[in-house]
Design an enzyme around this catalytic site. Sequence first.
Site, PDB file in Angstrom:
ATOM      1  N   ASP A   1      -7.535 -74.070  15.772  1.00 48.83           N
ATOM      2  CA  ASP A   1      -7.114 -72.869  15.037  1.00 48.83           C
ATOM      3  C   ASP A   1      -5.692 -72.502  15.438  1.00 48.83           C
ATOM      4  O   ASP A   1      -5.421 -72.250  16.612  1.00 48.83           O
ATOM      5  CB  ASP A   1      -8.081 -71.710  15.324  1.00 48.83           C
ATOM      6  CG  ASP A   1      -7.918 -70.582  14.313  1.00 48.83           C
ATOM      7  OD1 ASP A   1      -7.416 -70.840  13.191  1.00 48.83           O
ATOM      8  OD2 ASP A   1      -8.282 -69.442  14.637  1.00 48.83           O
TER       9      ASP A   1
ATOM     10  N   TYR B   1      -2.021 -70.186  14.793  1.00 51.12           N
ATOM     11  CA  TYR B   1      -1.682 -68.765  14.930  1.00 51.12           C
ATOM     12  C   TYR B   1      -0.431 -68.538  14.085  1.00 51.12           C
ATOM     13  O   TYR B   1       0.533 -67.954  14.519  1.00 51.12           O
ATOM     14  CB  TYR B   1      -1.413 -68.517  16.424  1.00 51.12           C
ATOM     15  CG  TYR B   1      -1.393 -67.100  16.917  1.00 51.12           C
ATOM     16  CD1 TYR B   1      -2.385 -66.189  16.583  1.00 51.12           C
ATOM     17  CD2 TYR B   1      -0.378 -66.668  17.779  1.00 51.12           C
ATOM     18  CE1 TYR B   1      -2.364 -64.891  17.098  1.00 51.12           C
ATOM     19  CE2 TYR B   1      -0.353 -65.384  18.292  1.00 51.12           C
ATOM     20  CZ  TYR B   1      -1.351 -64.504  17.945  1.00 51.12           C
ATOM     21  OH  TYR B   1      -1.341 -63.225  18.456  1.00 51.12           O
TER      22      TYR B   1
ATOM     23  N   HIS C   1       0.383 -61.204  11.613  1.00 55.81           N
ATOM     24  CA  HIS C   1      -0.805 -61.027  12.443  1.00 55.81           C
ATOM     25  C   HIS C   1      -0.433 -61.145  13.929  1.00 55.81           C
ATOM     26  O   HIS C   1      -0.852 -60.341  14.754  1.00 55.81           O
ATOM     27  CB  HIS C   1      -1.871 -62.068  12.105  1.00 55.81           C
ATOM     28  CG  HIS C   1      -2.988 -62.149  13.110  1.00 55.81           C
ATOM     29  ND1 HIS C   1      -3.964 -61.170  13.212  1.00 55.81           N
ATOM     30  CD2 HIS C   1      -3.261 -63.057  14.079  1.00 55.81           C
ATOM     31  CE1 HIS C   1      -4.797 -61.496  14.196  1.00 55.81           C
ATOM     32  NE2 HIS C   1      -4.400 -62.632  14.742  1.00 55.81           N
TER      33      HIS C   1
ATOM     34  N   GLU D   1     -11.568 -62.647  10.912  1.00 59.53           N
ATOM     35  CA  GLU D   1     -10.165 -62.997  10.686  1.00 59.53           C
ATOM     36  C   GLU D   1     -10.081 -63.773   9.383  1.00 59.53           C
ATOM     37  O   GLU D   1     -10.778 -64.777   9.212  1.00 59.53           O
ATOM     38  CB  GLU D   1      -9.600 -63.841  11.846  1.00 59.53           C
ATOM     39  CG  GLU D   1      -9.447 -63.043  13.133  1.00 59.53           C
ATOM     40  CD  GLU D   1      -8.682 -63.787  14.230  1.00 59.53           C
ATOM     41  OE1 GLU D   1      -8.610 -65.031  14.183  1.00 59.53           O
ATOM     42  OE2 GLU D   1      -8.159 -63.102  15.140  1.00 59.53           O
TER      43      GLU D   1
ATOM     44  N   ARG E   1     -13.607 -58.921  20.031  1.00 55.80           N
ATOM     45  CA  ARG E   1     -12.331 -58.468  20.596  1.00 55.80           C
ATOM     46  C   ARG E   1     -12.429 -57.992  22.046  1.00 55.80           C
ATOM     47  O   ARG E   1     -11.496 -58.165  22.822  1.00 55.80           O
ATOM     48  CB  ARG E   1     -11.740 -57.340  19.746  1.00 55.80           C
ATOM     49  CG  ARG E   1     -11.438 -57.714  18.323  1.00 55.80           C
ATOM     50  CD  ARG E   1     -10.395 -58.796  18.233  1.00 55.80           C
ATOM     51  NE  ARG E   1     -10.102 -59.137  16.849  1.00 55.80           N
ATOM     52  CZ  ARG E   1      -9.462 -60.231  16.480  1.00 55.80           C
ATOM     53  NH1 ARG E   1      -9.053 -61.102  17.381  1.00 55.80           N
ATOM     54  NH2 ARG E   1      -9.234 -60.470  15.217  1.00 55.80           N
TER      55      ARG E   1
ATOM     56  N   LYS F   1     -14.657 -66.490  20.537  1.00 56.20           N
ATOM     57  CA  LYS F   1     -14.476 -67.133  19.233  1.00 56.20           C
ATOM     58  C   LYS F   1     -15.522 -68.213  18.966  1.00 56.20           C
ATOM     59  O   LYS F   1     -15.773 -68.562  17.823  1.00 56.20           O
ATOM     60  CB  LYS F   1     -13.101 -67.817  19.186  1.00 56.20           C
ATOM     61  CG  LYS F   1     -11.922 -66.910  19.466  1.00 56.20           C
ATOM     62  CD  LYS F   1     -11.471 -66.222  18.209  1.00 56.20           C
ATOM     63  CE  LYS F   1     -10.098 -65.594  18.396  1.00 56.20           C
ATOM     64  NZ  LYS F   1      -9.586 -65.053  17.129  1.00 56.20           N
TER      65      LYS F   1
ATOM     66  N   THR G   1     -17.792 -69.771  13.393  1.00 57.81           N
ATOM     67  CA  THR G   1     -16.661 -69.840  12.464  1.00 57.81           C
ATOM     68  C   THR G   1     -17.262 -70.187  11.114  1.00 57.81           C
ATOM     69  O   THR G   1     -18.052 -71.125  11.023  1.00 57.81           O
ATOM     70  CB  THR G   1     -15.670 -70.945  12.886  1.00 57.81           C
ATOM     71  OG1 THR G   1     -15.235 -70.694  14.222  1.00 57.81           O
ATOM     72  CG2 THR G   1     -14.462 -70.991  11.960  1.00 57.81           C
TER      73      THR G   1
ATOM     74  N   THR H   1      -4.860 -66.119  11.343  1.00 56.51           N
ATOM     75  CA  THR H   1      -5.057 -64.960  10.473  1.00 56.51           C
ATOM     76  C   THR H   1      -3.824 -64.709   9.625  1.00 56.51           C
ATOM     77  O   THR H   1      -2.706 -64.684  10.133  1.00 56.51           O
ATOM     78  CB  THR H   1      -5.351 -63.722  11.336  1.00 56.51           C
ATOM     79  OG1 THR H   1      -6.402 -64.060  12.225  1.00 56.51           O
ATOM     80  CG2 THR H   1      -5.766 -62.545  10.483  1.00 56.51           C
TER      81      THR H   1
ATOM     82  N   GLU I   1      -6.420 -55.074  13.355  1.00 58.42           N
ATOM     83  CA  GLU I   1      -5.147 -54.596  12.819  1.00 58.42           C
ATOM     84  C   GLU I   1      -5.342 -53.428  11.858  1.00 58.42           C
ATOM     85  O   GLU I   1      -4.605 -52.444  11.906  1.00 58.42           O
ATOM     86  CB  GLU I   1      -4.450 -55.745  12.081  1.00 58.42           C
ATOM     87  CG  GLU I   1      -4.075 -56.906  12.987  1.00 58.42           C
ATOM     88  CD  GLU I   1      -3.849 -58.171  12.182  1.00 58.42           C
ATOM     89  OE1 GLU I   1      -2.776 -58.300  11.589  1.00 58.42           O
ATOM     90  OE2 GLU I   1      -4.761 -59.016  12.125  1.00 58.42           O
TER      91      GLU I   1
HETATM   92 MN    MN Z   1      -8.022 -67.175  14.364  1.00 55.51          MN
END
Ligand code: MN
Length: 444
Positions: A138, A140, A145, A211, A249, A265, A269, A372, A386
């Site tokens: 994954d 970024y 984001h 996300e 989070r 995480k 998914t 994200t 966010e």
């Molecule tokens: Mn992610």
Amino acid sequence: MQPMIDETHDPARRSFIDSANNPESDFPIQNLPFGVFSTSSRDPRPGAAIGDQILDLLEACRHGLLPQDIPQEVLAQDSLNALFALGRGPMRNLRRALSALLSESDSGKAVRQLASDLIVPMASCRVHRPTRVANYTDFYAGIYHARAAGALLTPENPLPANYKWVPIAYHGRASSVQVGQGPVRRPLGQKPPSDAGRPPDFGACERLDFELELGFYVAGGNTLGSRIVVEDAGNHIVGFSLLNDWSARDVQRWEMFPLGPFLSKSFATSVSPWVVTVDALAPFRVPAMDRPQGDPRPLDYLRDTEDQATGGLDIELKVLLSTAHMRSKGESAVEILTSNARHLYWTPAQMVAHHTVNGCNLQPGDLIGTGTISGPRDEELSSMLELTAGGTRPLTLPSGETRSFLADGDEITLRGRCRREDFTSIGFGLCTGTIMEAFPFSSA
Ligand code: MN
């Protein structure tokens, strides 16, 4: 092999399957995404979505309808890995052949005559994970984001110093990638201590988040020790789906320094069931994100003129939320944000080039997430973290309920849609997950 606009994108082309000609359909004949489906009488196998129906690719092959370069054994599988391993050329030929077979012109006659064998209503099918994901990475790459999440998680250093040089990523967990449409169990874990000097809290995640991302699948891949250069990276990406990188989070905040996210995480998914091919997306390519003045020019191994000109994607994205209360009242899901894949700082080709620059081998069917995809505006913040400023500004829903993070029973749905004048709009289908309560636990 650059994505190319050809007769398969002709907006005048119609299918003999009526539902595919509905302008609202995500799967008109100009799309033809691939996935894996099963019914009570058909084992899991590859199919192509068309309107509200699925074309059984294995049966189509058995009837001799598919191109010669698609061997039957790659379709007698419960995943798309073998098909994707054939590479971009055969995949493009296959989509072209399907476009003719499903059209309302004479070339669609063969399928029409065999329809009871070849065409299955989507409503009677189960969809499965498109590939056996051996590796999931994954990135970024959503800079808005990275900035917004960074300001909340690490206010002293919102955008890391390396961000504009390195396409940052972490290795995700492949075994917990699931096809969106299922339940997602609220995870347990260690959370930051409520008071400094006390031990960490333990229990059910209280800051469960989604996300909004895109995922893409690797075609042929590369051997260990070799690399895929940015100019060639497009040949190694088969197609895209929606991806929800579920995130705990509170767990993340406590565990992620110094090695990055782990249990926050790896519990789930979700990906959408249909892989929209790069060929279908050809009309919706746009330049890579315009870097603000003063941003560094990417190093040479990440820079290709063609990729800069056409390596971005114009995909409208949105997230819908439906609470258990809303569903019990018969209220429909509410849109909580919109965004666009244009907001990615790094292109998928740059991600592939970077991923392999050290000789790391990508394999057919590997899944790569973009990160994200938030945008610059308030309504384009693509996670609860966010949207609610770290839970300090809860959302108020039309039902009167409020949300800082996700509650049990909440259902999150990602959607994606491409539009361009003089072309037929195509979509990605649904990527959905419903939060289930945590397993009982003892905090002792
Ligand atoms: Mn992610």
